[in-house]
Design an enzyme around this catalytic site. Structure first.
Site, PDB file in Angstrom:
ATOM      1  N   ASN A  22       0.833  -1.144  -0.299  1.00 49.74           N
ATOM      2  CA  ASN A  22      -0.165   0.432   0.256  1.00 49.74           C
ATOM      3  C   ASN A  22       0.824   1.169  -0.069  1.00 49.74           C
ATOM      4  OD1 ASN A  22       0.650  -0.557   2.870  1.00 49.74           O
ATOM      5  ND2 ASN A  22      -1.213   0.125   3.277  1.00 49.74           N
ATOM      6  N   GLU A  34       4.033  -4.540  12.727  1.00 52.98           N
ATOM      7  CA  GLU A  34       3.320  -3.383  12.079  1.00 52.98           C
ATOM      8  C   GLU A  34       2.134  -4.221  11.853  1.00 52.98           C
ATOM      9  OE1 GLU A  34       3.542  -0.614  13.313  1.00 52.98           O
ATOM     10  OE2 GLU A  34       5.769  -0.421  13.328  1.00 52.98           O
ATOM     11  N   CYS A  48      -3.369   1.029   6.918  1.00 52.79           N
ATOM     12  CA  CYS A  48      -3.319   0.329   8.143  1.00 52.79           C
ATOM     13  C   CYS A  48      -4.264   1.731   9.351  1.00 52.79           C
ATOM     14  CB  CYS A  48      -2.440  -0.288   8.149  1.00 52.79           C
ATOM     15  SG  CYS A  48      -0.960   1.138   8.121  1.00 52.79           S
ATOM     16  N   GLU A  56       8.531   1.956  14.564  1.00 52.73           N
ATOM     17  CA  GLU A  56       8.954   2.712  13.417  1.00 52.73           C
ATOM     18  C   GLU A  56       9.094   3.744  13.618  1.00 52.73           C
ATOM     19  OE1 GLU A  56       7.214   0.246  10.042  1.00 52.73           O
ATOM     20  OE2 GLU A  56       8.849  -0.875  10.141  1.00 52.73           O
TER      21      GLU A  56
HETATM   22  O1  LIG Z   1      -0.597   1.542   5.865  1.00 55.95           O
HETATM   23  C1  LIG Z   1       0.343   1.778   7.101  1.00 55.95           C
HETATM   24  C2  LIG Z   1       1.262   3.008   7.102  1.00 55.95           C
HETATM   25  C3  LIG Z   1       0.780   4.130   6.924  1.00 55.95           C
HETATM   26  C4  LIG Z   1       1.419   4.949   7.013  1.00 55.95           C
HETATM   27  O2  LIG Z   1       2.279   4.956   6.675  1.00 55.95           O
HETATM   28  O3  LIG Z   1       0.781   5.643   7.877  1.00 55.95           O
END
Ligand SMILES: O=CCCC(=O)O
Length: 498
Positions: free
Chosen positions: A163, A264, A298, A475
């Site tokens: 994604n 994650e 997510c 992270e």
């Molecule tokens: O979909 C997961 C990560 C999206 C984000 O870093 O905001």
């Protein structure tokens, strides 16, 4: 390569589609390749090596050799090379954006947005590389002192989702390289080319061959390749972003050898709007968060709870704003909503909409069905449902598609209980102008991150990561993210004469 690239690249080296191992293009031992599909047309436009477990050892040995020298580089050398990498990625921004559109389906403007977000990680870890510090400790025992040092853990493996393939490759790899680790990236089968491109740019920036290797594989090959990476004795750390279901499998594989891992995982994020919220602010944030990459994040707002006093008004505002979205191929002028990346997402979204409608939800915009215009792309028009209740599939699972549902609530206590009533705990969002309530929500919502009057709380400088079944470890952010790739070693000294 499968068919011809559908666009030209300013840097033709980014069109090299073999794996990158030890600084060299490498194909799968089997010689097999798999096709990359443009979600906006449903057509194949490139192909990459379809690696399996027999391809893993050479990549790990290369990363292990590179680790022997790279881990001894000074933090400043690492920071300087990260900075050079950051600049190379920015220079390749136009090429990378086009590749992203054709791999993920996201609109071109969003692809640029992802690259700009991604390079906040390279930039951030330039700074982090030189800020790693140990500590000194005065012992309770006379004549004794202790110190701690931080050391890179070794070869890391990154299992990256489709994604946000550039942002999440860079979030993981920048932290690893800043720490002094080397890394093997296994991108998703949908988005291998972005990972290959940034790894080639890392080589150009001066990272040694093997510091950042990439092994590509198909959907069928993914479980076996991932398992071989997780179980290889020279891989000391695994970082995974993806579903909770797969995260539990990866975590189990790492646990077999007590390997360090960062998970994650999925979200089921509540987005709560109180009567006293600034509705224009909440609207802008919801539109950005929910429709970004056709709902495939997510951190997307999965459950939208609106207090009864503003419910009808807010739904109207959202329906009106949603009707202005322009669905189309990511490269087409004016597109603000692209396709979903995989046909699996369409099946899931249709099932969720059907389930919600059968249980009493009301369709107020869209169809809840895949686009039937015959374009070949994986499109679903944005769909808005009201009267959504907590027993519906779309309230219980990650939607990951352009499907938005509204639920009504009456009291703060009720909405906190409903928001927390999930196994997930990635991020929550709340909109209110009551400062006491804002603080209560911050403390009481069960999530690793909370957005207060904002729908965008992902950033390089703040720790990113969930609690409960949304994952473990962080992270990004100061200290915590780089420490995920380090071990702490303590040394104890007896000193005569003290
Ligand atoms: O979909 C997961 C990560 C999206 C984000 O870093 O905001």
């Amino acid at each position: 390569m499968g068919s011809e690239f559908p666009f030209t690249l300013a840097d033709s080296s980014l069109g090299q589609l073999d794996c990158l191992v030890d600084g060299e293009p490498v194909v799968a031992k089997s010689g097999n390749r798999f096709e990359i599909i443009d979600p906006g047309s449903g057509k194949s436009w490139a192909s990459c090596p379809d690696c399996r477990e027999e391809d893993v050892d050479a990549a790990v040995q290369s990363s292990h050799r590179a680790f022997q020298s790279y881990s001894k580089w000074t933090p400043r050398q690492r920071a300087q090379t990260l900075l050079k990498w950051h600049q190379e990625i920015i220079a390749a921004r136009d090429d990378l954006a086009k590749i992203l559109v054709h791999e993920t389906g996201k609109p071109l403007a969003e692809a640029y947005g992802e690259i700009d977000y991604a390079t906040t990680f390279t930039w951030w870890f330039v700074g982090e590389a030189e800020r790693v510090q140990g500590s000194s400790i005065v012992s309770a025992i006379p004549g004794r002192r202790a110190v701690t040092i931080k050391q890179p853990v070794g070869v890391a493996a990154a299992l990256v989702p489709w994604n946000f393939p550039i942002a999440l490759t860079l979030r993981k790899a920048s932290a690893a390289l800043a720490a002094g680790c080397t890394m093997i990236v296994k991108p998703s089968p949908e988005t291998p080319i972005t990972a290959l491109s940034v790894a080639r740019l890392a080589l150009k920036a001066g990272f040694p061959p093997g510091a950042l290797n990439v092994l590509t594989t198909s959907l069928e090959g993914t479980p076996r390749l991932a398992e071989a990476l997780c179980l290889h004795p020279l891989v000391k750390k695994v970082t995974f972003t993806g579903s909770t279901r797969v995260g539990k499998i990866i975590s189990g594989l790492c646990a077999r050898n007590l390997k360090k891992s960062t998970m994650e995982l999925g979200g089921n994020c509540p987005f709560i709007i109180f009567d006293d919220a600034n509705l224009d602010q909440a609207l802008g944030q919801l539109m950005g968060l929910k429709w970004r990459h056709a709902g495939q994040a997510c951190v997307s707002s999965n459950r939208v709870y609106v207090q009864r006093g503003v419910y009808d008004k807010f739904v109207d505002l959202v329906v009106n704003a949603t009707s202005q979205l322009k669905m189309g191929h990511g490269m087409a002028d004016g597109t603000t909503l692209g396709p979903v990346t995989t046909p699996r997402s369409l099946d899931r979204a249709e099932d969720m909409a059907k389930d919600a409608l059968a249980k009493g939800a009301k369709l107020v915009f869209g169809t809840g069905k895949r686009d039937a215009s015959g374009s070949g792309g994986y499109f679903m028009a944005p769909t808005v449902l009201t009267n959504v209740t907590d027993d519906m599939l779309m309230s219980q699972d990650e939607i990951f598609a352009p499907l938005l549902g509204f639920s009504v609530f009456d009291t703060e206590e009720e909405v906190i209980q409903r928001a927390n009533n999930t196994a997930m705990g990635l991020t929550s969002y709340a909109f209110t102008k009551n400062v006491d309530r804002l603080w209560r929500l911050f403390e009481l919502l069960e999530a690793g991150m909370v957005g207060l009057n904002t729908g965008n709380n992902s950033s390089a400088e703040a720790p990113f990561g969930g609690i409960k079944e949304s994952g473990s470890g962080k992270e990004s952010g100061k200290d915590v993210a780089i420490e995920e790739f380090m071990i702490t070693k303590s040394g104890t000294f007896t000193i005569e004469g003290l």
